[in-house]
Each structure stands twice: as structure tokens, then as C-alpha cells.
Design a protein around this motif. Structure first.
Motif, PDB file in Angstrom:
ATOM      1  N   LEU A 236      21.722 -31.344  -0.598  1.00  0.00           N
ATOM      2  CA  LEU A 236      21.267 -32.715  -0.360  1.00  0.00           C
ATOM      3  C   LEU A 236      20.619 -32.851   1.014  1.00  0.00           C
ATOM      4  N   MET A 237      21.263 -32.286   2.058  1.00  0.00           N
ATOM      5  CA  MET A 237      20.719 -32.403   3.406  1.00  0.00           C
ATOM      6  C   MET A 237      19.420 -31.611   3.555  1.00  0.00           C
ATOM      7  N   LEU A 238      19.357 -30.427   2.943  1.00  0.00           N
ATOM      8  CA  LEU A 238      18.126 -29.637   3.017  1.00  0.00           C
ATOM      9  C   LEU A 238      17.001 -30.326   2.243  1.00  0.00           C
ATOM     10  N   ALA A 239      17.340 -30.934   1.099  1.00  0.00           N
ATOM     11  CA  ALA A 239      16.329 -31.673   0.335  1.00  0.00           C
ATOM     12  C   ALA A 239      15.831 -32.871   1.130  1.00  0.00           C
ATOM     13  N   LEU A 240      16.734 -33.569   1.809  1.00  0.00           N
ATOM     14  CA  LEU A 240      16.352 -34.717   2.625  1.00  0.00           C
ATOM     15  C   LEU A 240      15.404 -34.293   3.745  1.00  0.00           C
ATOM     16  N   THR A 241      15.739 -33.187   4.414  1.00  0.00           N
ATOM     17  CA  THR A 241      14.878 -32.688   5.488  1.00  0.00           C
ATOM     18  C   THR A 241      13.516 -32.272   4.952  1.00  0.00           C
ATOM     19  N   SER A 242      13.509 -31.549   3.831  1.00  0.00           N
ATOM     20  CA  SER A 242      12.252 -31.052   3.260  1.00  0.00           C
ATOM     21  C   SER A 242      11.357 -32.192   2.799  1.00  0.00           C
ATOM     22  N   LEU A 243      11.928 -33.178   2.115  1.00  0.00           N
ATOM     23  CA  LEU A 243      11.131 -34.310   1.644  1.00  0.00           C
ATOM     24  C   LEU A 243      10.581 -35.115   2.809  1.00  0.00           C
ATOM     25  N   SER A 244      11.356 -35.229   3.876  1.00  0.00           N
ATOM     26  CA  SER A 244      10.887 -35.956   5.056  1.00  0.00           C
ATOM     27  C   SER A 244       9.708 -35.239   5.705  1.00  0.00           C
ATOM     28  N   LEU A 245       9.788 -33.910   5.789  1.00  0.00           N
ATOM     29  CA  LEU A 245       8.676 -33.140   6.359  1.00  0.00           C
ATOM     30  C   LEU A 245       7.439 -33.217   5.464  1.00  0.00           C
ATOM     31  N   LEU A 246       7.650 -33.169   4.149  1.00  0.00           N
ATOM     32  CA  LEU A 246       6.519 -33.309   3.232  1.00  0.00           C
ATOM     33  C   LEU A 246       5.849 -34.666   3.402  1.00  0.00           C
ATOM     34  N   ALA A 247       6.649 -35.685   3.656  1.00  0.00           N
ATOM     35  CA  ALA A 247       6.098 -37.033   3.825  1.00  0.00           C
ATOM     36  C   ALA A 247       5.183 -37.123   5.034  1.00  0.00           C
ATOM     37  N   THR A 248       5.421 -36.264   6.053  1.00  0.00           N
ATOM     38  CA  THR A 248       4.582 -36.328   7.255  1.00  0.00           C
ATOM     39  C   THR A 248       3.158 -35.836   6.981  1.00  0.00           C
ATOM     40  N   ALA A 249       2.956 -35.160   5.839  1.00  0.00           N
ATOM     41  CA  ALA A 249       1.600 -34.742   5.485  1.00  0.00           C
ATOM     42  C   ALA A 249       0.741 -35.942   5.094  1.00  0.00           C
ATOM     43  N   TRP A 250       1.386 -37.052   4.752  1.00  0.00           N
ATOM     44  CA  TRP A 250       0.679 -38.283   4.408  1.00  0.00           C
ATOM     45  C   TRP A 250       0.361 -39.021   5.709  1.00  0.00           C
ATOM     46  N   GLY A 251      -0.904 -39.158   6.003  1.00  0.00           N
ATOM     47  CA  GLY A 251      -1.313 -39.742   7.268  1.00  0.00           C
ATOM     48  C   GLY A 251      -0.750 -41.126   7.512  1.00  0.00           C
ATOM     49  N   ARG A 252      -0.558 -41.886   6.445  1.00  0.00           N
ATOM     50  CA  ARG A 252      -0.041 -43.247   6.624  1.00  0.00           C
ATOM     51  C   ARG A 252       1.377 -43.229   7.187  1.00  0.00           C
ATOM     52  N   VAL A 253       2.168 -42.243   6.770  1.00  0.00           N
ATOM     53  CA  VAL A 253       3.533 -42.136   7.296  1.00  0.00           C
ATOM     54  C   VAL A 253       3.494 -41.851   8.791  1.00  0.00           C
ATOM     55  N   ARG A 254       2.636 -40.926   9.206  1.00  0.00           N
ATOM     56  CA  ARG A 254       2.536 -40.591  10.627  1.00  0.00           C
ATOM     57  C   ARG A 254       1.973 -41.739  11.450  1.00  0.00           C
ATOM     58  N   SER A 255       1.219 -42.631  10.808  1.00  0.00           N
ATOM     59  CA  SER A 255       0.610 -43.737  11.551  1.00  0.00           C
ATOM     60  C   SER A 255       1.559 -44.905  11.763  1.00  0.00           C
ATOM     61  N   TRP A 256       2.681 -44.928  11.037  1.00  0.00           N
ATOM     62  CA  TRP A 256       3.628 -46.025  11.248  1.00  0.00           C
ATOM     63  C   TRP A 256       4.136 -45.986  12.685  1.00  0.00           C
ATOM     64  N   LYS A 257       4.190 -47.135  13.302  1.00  0.00           N
ATOM     65  CA  LYS A 257       4.674 -47.230  14.666  1.00  0.00           C
ATOM     66  C   LYS A 257       6.185 -47.446  14.687  1.00  0.00           C
ATOM     67  N   SER A 258       6.792 -47.031  15.775  1.00  0.00           N
ATOM     68  CA  SER A 258       8.214 -47.296  16.061  1.00  0.00           C
ATOM     69  C   SER A 258       9.174 -46.562  15.123  1.00  0.00           C
ATOM     70  N   THR A 259       8.698 -45.539  14.401  1.00  0.00           N
ATOM     71  CA  THR A 259       9.619 -44.802  13.533  1.00  0.00           C
ATOM     72  C   THR A 259      10.611 -43.977  14.346  1.00  0.00           C
ATOM     73  N   PHE A 260      10.125 -43.385  15.451  1.00  0.00           N
ATOM     74  CA  PHE A 260      11.042 -42.593  16.285  1.00  0.00           C
ATOM     75  C   PHE A 260      12.115 -43.484  16.894  1.00  0.00           C
ATOM     76  N   GLU A 261      11.709 -44.654  17.413  1.00  0.00           N
ATOM     77  CA  GLU A 261      12.667 -45.574  18.012  1.00  0.00           C
ATOM     78  C   GLU A 261      13.677 -46.064  16.976  1.00  0.00           C
ATOM     79  N   THR A 262      13.217 -46.283  15.754  1.00  0.00           N
ATOM     80  CA  THR A 262      14.124 -46.726  14.696  1.00  0.00           C
ATOM     81  C   THR A 262      15.093 -45.613  14.326  1.00  0.00           C
ATOM     82  N   GLY A 263      14.586 -44.380  14.241  1.00  0.00           N
ATOM     83  CA  GLY A 263      15.471 -43.249  13.981  1.00  0.00           C
ATOM     84  C   GLY A 263      16.472 -43.051  15.092  1.00  0.00           C
TER      85      GLY A 263
END
Length: 377
Positions: A236-263
Motif C-alpha cells: 500500500l505504501m509503495l503504491a501510494l508513493t509510486s502513484l504520487s510520483l506518476l502524478a507529478t508527470a502531469w503538469g497541472r499537478v506540478r503547477s498547483w501552488k502550496s502543495t508542499f506547505e500543505t504536505g
């Protein structure tokens, strides 16, 4: 009921207050939001002024990790990191190798004294690659007892505080006599960032939180589809990490502001919750061997990383930034920049800390199961 409401308010409110204080530069240089939140949780637990519900604290730590890891990873730009930070990547790789080696040696040395040494080595590898979030995730994945996770985290806070104190005093000067000096770029482009943190974008943060819930649901669904239950926490944890990294390939995800601060906010919720679970009487009575194990692994990691950096002629500041990125994660990079006076490595240090979040779970879980096979059979 009133005590439960107050505990929930502490779990959710203290991280918000800590972030606000840090953003307004109202915290002393030696006190990070992570240390502040963990300390308040410990005080709440050990002063007994408030009857705490351990179930609420446990839920806070689990939710903090599940929500925090994806949000921290969304701003990762691995392609840019690999293109522009080769010396830092080499140093970070040497630090990760040092962490794996020192943790493995600690597991072998303490195997007769601590039967769970293989689990400890996996969790500490996570800490020395990406920081506390990885340790908690790996501990859950390996089904380590909650008491063990708490003791490991308490030992890390104690030993990490010692290393941070050394970093804040004479250690940078001493390392300058061992390692080459950092070669500043004439334009200092990387360091020209706005010293005032941008305002929180609550709209983007809300969208990112909702998306993270979908990521968690997808990871849980994939786990259930493959195993028929959700007890395979490692997958589950490895799947969560992998899916999150895959999501960063989508430019819109990387363009969201304040994601680091929220994390980071969810990471601080985790810190308060874990502090509330830390009974120092139990730590003092039963934590000696784990503190010794952690000291062996941590200072072994730092020393081996230093020796390899000397061999590969890594400069002092790159060594320091990659060491802090691996052992503490991105929240401490700004603190190190203030100590060293080097802002050119800030963005690289933060990126490497995010890289540590990404690979720490893979390294820690893989190493733990390898050591289990070798030491336990």
C-alpha cells in the motif's frame, strides 16, 4: 467529550500555529516547526495535564503520513534535478549508500540483542534517506509494534538534535578543513529566491487535498484488488508513493501552488500525534538498546558519507546540504542555508529532500526484508 475536542484542536491547531510562526520568522533558528510540534506533543503526553486518547493520536499519525507523502511529492521535478545537480546527486547517492551500509551493520551487530533489528534497519534507512515520514511509513509497512516506532522516533529526535546542534556550532568550520570549498556561481541564479514565502493558495491546496484522497483510494483499491484485503501495508505504501510520483508527470499537478506547505502541515500533524504517544518513562526504561542502535546507524551514516565525500572530492556545502536533505528532509534546508550563508544550494537541497521522500520507502522496505532473510531466516 470536552477532552477529545481539545485533543483534536491541538492536533490540528498546533501545526497551523507552528507554520504561521515559521513563516513570520518568529521562531529561533534552532527551533523548527517539526521540533516544536513534536515537543508540544511530548509535553502534552508526559505532563498528564490533559487526558489523551491514544486512538486519536494514532489516527493522526496514520492520516498525517498518508496525506503528507503525496502532497510533499507533487512539486518534485526529477528531470530538472538530474539535469542541473550532478555533484549534489552524487553526494546524495553516497549518503543513501552510507545509510544502507551503516543500518545493515547495526542490524548485524545488534541482532542477538534486538530480534527486530531488521525492522529497525529498514526504518532508519528511511530516516537517513528522506526523514521521519519515511520511517513511519516503513514501520507501518513492516508491521513493527507501535511501541518500537515511537522509541525509534524518540531516539531519532534525541540524536538528530545533537547533530543539529553540531551543525549550528563548530562542525561547518571543521568540515571546511576536510572538504573542498563550495564554488559559487557568479550570478548566483539558484539562490535568487524571494526571502518572503508566498501566501498560501487555499484553492490549489484544497484541490490537491481532494486529489490526494483519490490517490489514497486508488492505492487502497489496487492493494485490495491484488490481495483481497488492506493488510499488505508495505505494498500500500509503495503504491501510494509510486502513484504520487506518476502524478507529478502531469503538469497541472506540478503547477498547483502550496502543495508542499500543505504536505508539511500534515507532517506536523503527524509530529504532534506521535509526540502524544511518546511516554518518556517507557523510553527511559526500555529505549536504551534502540538508542544505541540508532546512534550506531546515524553517526555511522554521517562518518561514512564524509569519508566517501572526501574520496570523491565533494565540497563542504554540498556535503552538508545533502546530509541534511537525507537525514532531516526539506523543512530543515532553510535552517542550514542560514547557518552556512549559502542560498545557492537551497532549491537543490529541497529537491533532494523530496527525492529522499520518494525513494526512502523503497530502500527501507527492501533492505528490511533482505535483512530478515539473512538474519532471521
Amino acid at each position: 467529550m470536552a477532552a477529545a475536542i481539545l485533543q483534536i484542536l491541538l492536533l490540528l491547531g498546533i501545526p497551523w500555529a507552528a507554520q504561521r510562526l515559521a513563516r513570520r520568522a518568529l521562531l529561533p533558528g534552532w527551533l523548527s516547526p517539526v521540533v516544536l510540534c513534536y515537543t508540544i506533543g511530548i509535553l502534552a503526553s508526559n505532563t498528564k495535564l490533559l487526558p489523551l486518547n491514544d486512538a486519536w493520536s494514532t489516527h493522526a499519525t496514520e492520516a498525517g503520513i498518508l496525506m503528507g507523502i503525496p502532497l510533499l511529492l507533487y512539486s518534485t521535478r526529477l528531470r530538472a534535478l538530474f539535469a542541473h545537480a550532478r555533484p549534489a546527486l552524487l553526494s546524495f547517492g553516497l549518503c543513501a549508500l552510507s545509510g544502507v551500509t551503516a543500518s545493515s551493520l547495526a542490524a548485524w551487530h545488534f541482532a542477538s540483542q534486538l530480534p527486530e533489528s531488521w525492522q529497525l534497519a529498514g526504518m532508519l534507512t528511511g530516516i537517513y534517506t528522506g526523514g521521519t515520514p519515511n520511517m513511519q511509513a516503513i514501520g507501518l509497512a513492516l508491521q513493527a509494534p507501535r511501541e518500537t516506532i515511537i522509541l525509534v522516533n524518540a531516539a531519532d529526535v534525541l540524536l538528530g538534535g545533537i547533530y543539529l546542534l553540531l551543525l549550528s556550532s563548530f562542525l561547518p568550520v571543521l568540515l571546511g578543513k576536510i572538504l573542498p570549498a563550495f564554488a559559487y556561481q557568479s550570478d548566483g541564479a539558484e539562490g535568487q529566491t524571494d526571502p518572503v514565502p508566498p501566501a498560501m493558495d487555499y484553492r490549489d491546496a484544497g484541490i490537491a487535498v481532494a486529489f490526494t484522497l483519490l490517490i489514497i483510494g486508488a492505492a487502497a483499491g489496487l492493494t485490495f484488488l491484488l490481495f483481497g484485503h488492506l493488510q499488505e501495508i508495505a505494498f500500500l505504501m509503495l503504491a501510494l508513493t509510486s502513484l504520487s510520483l506518476l502524478a507529478t508527470a502531469w503538469g497541472r499537478v506540478r503547477s498547483w501552488k502550496s502543495t508542499f506547505e500543505t504536505g508539511e502541515y500534515f507532517l506536523l500533524v503527524f509530529c504532534v500525534g506521535l509526540g502524544m504517544l511518546a511516554d518518556f518513562r517507557d523510553i527511559m526504561a526500555n529505549g536504551g538498546p534502540i538508542i544505541a542502535f540508532s546512534a550506531f546507524a546515524m553517526f555511522g551514516t554521517i562518518l561514512l558519507h564524509l569519508l566517501l565525500s572526501r574520496l570523491f572530492r565533494i565540497d563542504r556545502d554540498t556535503f552538508l546540504f545533502t546530509s541534511v536533505a537525507a537525514l532531516y528532509g526539506p523543512p530543515f534546508i532553510g535552517q542550514l542555508a542560514s547557518i552556512t550563508g549559502n542560498r545557492q544550494l537551497m532549491l537543490t537541497g529541497i529537491a533532494l529532500g523530496l527525492l529522499g521522500y520518494a525513494i526512502g520507502n523503497y530502500l527501507g522496505i527492501s533492505l528490511a526484508y533482505l535483512l530478515q532473510a539473512l538474519l532471521v531466516g
